[in-house]
Design an enzyme around this catalytic site. Structure first.
Site, short mmCIF file in Angstrom:
data_model
loop_
_atom_site.label_atom_id
_atom_site.label_comp_id
_atom_site.label_asym_id
_atom_site.label_seq_id
_atom_site.Cartn_x
_atom_site.Cartn_y
_atom_site.Cartn_z
CD1 TRP A 36 -10.27 7.52 8.13
CD2 TRP A 36 -9.62 5.82 9.42
NE1 TRP A 36 -9.22 6.92 7.51
CE2 TRP A 36 -8.78 5.86 8.27
CE3 TRP A 36 -9.39 4.83 10.38
CZ2 TRP A 36 -7.75 4.97 8.07
CZ3 TRP A 36 -8.35 3.94 10.17
CH2 TRP A 36 -7.55 4.01 9.03
CD GLU A 50 12.58 -6.93 14.49
OE1 GLU A 50 11.94 -5.89 14.75
OE2 GLU A 50 12.09 -7.87 13.85
CD1 TRP A 83 -3.93 5.49 9.39
CD2 TRP A 83 -2.14 6.57 10.17
NE1 TRP A 83 -3.42 6.25 8.36
CE2 TRP A 83 -2.32 6.94 8.81
CE3 TRP A 83 -1.08 7.12 10.88
CZ2 TRP A 83 -1.47 7.83 8.18
CZ3 TRP A 83 -0.23 8.03 10.23
CH2 TRP A 83 -0.43 8.36 8.90
CD1 TRP A 131 11.45 -6.13 10.21
CD2 TRP A 131 10.00 -4.80 9.14
NE1 TRP A 131 10.49 -6.92 9.63
CE2 TRP A 131 9.59 -6.15 8.97
CE3 TRP A 131 9.23 -3.79 8.55
CZ2 TRP A 131 8.46 -6.50 8.23
CZ3 TRP A 131 8.11 -4.14 7.83
CH2 TRP A 131 7.73 -5.47 7.67
CG ASN A 159 7.44 -4.08 17.69
OD1 ASN A 159 7.17 -2.94 17.32
ND2 ASN A 159 7.36 -5.12 16.87
CD1 TRP A 170 1.75 4.54 15.45
CD2 TRP A 170 -0.37 3.89 15.49
NE1 TRP A 170 1.36 4.52 16.76
CE2 TRP A 170 0.05 4.13 16.82
CE3 TRP A 170 -1.69 3.48 15.28
CZ2 TRP A 170 -0.79 3.96 17.92
CZ3 TRP A 170 -2.53 3.30 16.37
CH2 TRP A 170 -2.08 3.54 17.68
#
Length: 488
Positions: free
Chosen positions: A309, A278, A363, A281, A345, A386
């Site tokens: 969109w 993590e 987004w 990331w 998360n 996102w």
């Protein structure tokens, strides 16, 4: 020039321990001026959101108190950093400035400041205080940046070489009391009229010492993390993200502590490995932003910029923001976010998928809402997260990922305890229906005190329809991708 002071400029590193730039300043033999500049004016600097402003207020207070206890003073200035830092150098006659490096668009500001200082005869030293391995050290075989996490993570582990823990200064030199410093209250970071922060204060304690306590507590209870981290109904995650975002603790210290717990056989290596990934990331998100400074504004995969969109109906967007979509796991997450400034998360992914796939909203709408409401809103992590869910980012599995909110709830909140915590109007429903209240019979709903459309909304959109629509629209935008075998 030992008779002239050196200036240490705090940014996203609001800590005294393991802060290499601060340690270097303190070890220079010169008096150290400690300063923080609230820069919400410079082009390329994104003003922080309301929840982050609350955290910054408390973090600066905690830092200022720790500095004062060691005989020093934290100087506060507000304005364009290039101007305010230059003013401080002149006012203090500083011969050197040190700071921790930034990796997003703001690094251009830092480059200009460094050029200004160097031209004026002021020495500049910069340090890594926020990443395990800096982006300039992470290049793929092609010489470019990494675009997929797995090879990035392998390379990062091979290249990580943490410097020794930088010792916290024991005492600071007295700062000239005539040196101007803003009153923190004048920055109005804490919300008023109304003050909506009470529930955030109940959930979190900002500050370096609180960050250390949080890490110790987590590592003492890390057993099962590899599995429990996906369960919002359990206390299985570290909740270190806001502390890392503001640099109250650095990833290097977190890494060292986790490795020490593993070596002492106080933790399962599988749990430690998953936790450290993590941190990986987090580095990966900053790596992506470094190579694409427009990532928080433009699709990382630019071919999705022209996608069709939808502009969500105001009522639908409000329902999403306020946790009234009719999908319990989505509503629980959005209410947790509003109340605490934080969201688990797994639920961040579910709520983001609902906005971008079920409602087909861009987004950026969600990224901006999270930017304002998250205490851990980070320019790299927020945008990367996102875009990962939206299918427009760096990911090997693109647009066909559409989370089914009911199945996600049943999988990761199997007894519905997370939903019951944040959507109390559904608390009386049996677990079988807690994630699908519309499937409960009238007697079951009545016994639970639930009246769909009155005490709890019906779903604002049919997920099966929304999924088909999203795959069609995304399929046109994601040219060249096959849906064969991917519709699940």
């Amino acid at each position: 020039m030992p008779d002239r002071p050196t200036l240490f400029w705090f940014r996203d590193d609001l800590r005294l321990a393991d802060n290499p730039g601060l340690a270097a300043a303190q070890g220079s033999g010169q008096p150290v001026i400690l300063a923080y500049i609230l820069d919400d004016l410079s082009p390329g600097v994104r003003p922080i959101g309301a929840a982050s402003r609350w955290w910054l207020d408390k973090s600066l207070r905690a830092l200022g108190e720790r500095i004062a206890a060691k005989g020093g003073r934290l100087i506060l200035r507000r304005g364009a950093a290039r101007t305010e830092l230059a003013n401080l150098v002149v006012e203090t006659n500083a011969s050197a400035v040190r700071w921790s490096r930034r990796y997003g668009p703001a690094r251009e500001i830092d480059a200009r400041i460094e050029a200004d200082m160097t031209a004026g005869g002021v020495r500049v030293e910069t340090f890594n205080a926020s990443l395990l391995v800096e982006p300039v050290q992470m290049t793929a075989a092609s010489g470019a940046g990494y675009k997929v996490f797995t090879p990035f993570w392998r390379a990062l582990q091979a290249r990580i070489d943490l410097s020794p823990h930088a010792i916290e200064p024991g005492k600071f030199a007295t700062t000239d009391p005539s040196l101007r410093s803003d009153a923190l209250d004048s920055w109005e970071l804490h919300p008023v009229n109304p003050d909506w922060s009470a529930s955030i204060a109940e959930a979190f304690e900002p500050g370096e010492l609180a960050a250390r306590r949080r890490l110790r507590t987590f590592l003492g209870t890390i057993d099962g993390y590899a599995e429990s981290r996906n369960r919002p109904d359990l206390s299985g995650v570290s909740r270190l993200s806001p502390h890392l975002r503001f640099g109250e603790i650095g990833p290097a210290d977190v890494w060292r502590a986790a490795k020490a717990a593993e070596e002492a056989e106080n933790a399962d290596p599988a749990d430690i490995a998953k936790f450290l990934s993590e941190l990986g990331w987090r580095d990966f998100s900053h790596h992506l932003l470094y190579h694409d400074p427009e990532m928080s504004r433009l699709c990382w995969r630019r071919d999705f910029e022209d996608m069709a969109w939808r502009t969500p109906a105001p009522a639908d967007l409000s329902a999403w923001k306020e946790g009234r979509t009719g999908y319990p796991i989505v509503d629980a997450g959005m209410r947790q976010l509003w109340a605490t400034g934080w969201m688990h998360n797994r639920v961040r992914m579910i709520t983001a998928s609902f906005l971008t796939k079920d409602l087909l909203a861009h987004w950026r709408i969600g990224e901006e809402w999270f930017w304002d409401t998250l205490v851990d809103a980070d320019e790299a992590n927020n945008a990367a997260g996102w875009q990962w869910v939206a299918g427009t980012g760096a990911d090997a599995s693109p647009y066909f990922r559409v989370f089914n909110p009911s199945l996600q709830g049943e999988t990761f909140d199997p007894e519905g305890e997370y939903v019951r915590s944040w959507v109390p109007e559904l608390a009386g429903l049996p677990s079988k229906f807690i994630h699908r209240p519309w499937e409960a019979s009238a007697p079951v709903l009545a016994q639970a005190g639930v009246e769909l459309g009155a005490t709890y909304p019906r779903p604002i959109i049919d997920h099966a329809f929304a999924r088909r629509r999203a795959l069609g629209v995304y399929g046109v935008a994601g040219k060249g991708f096959s849906l064969e075998g991917k519709l699940h």
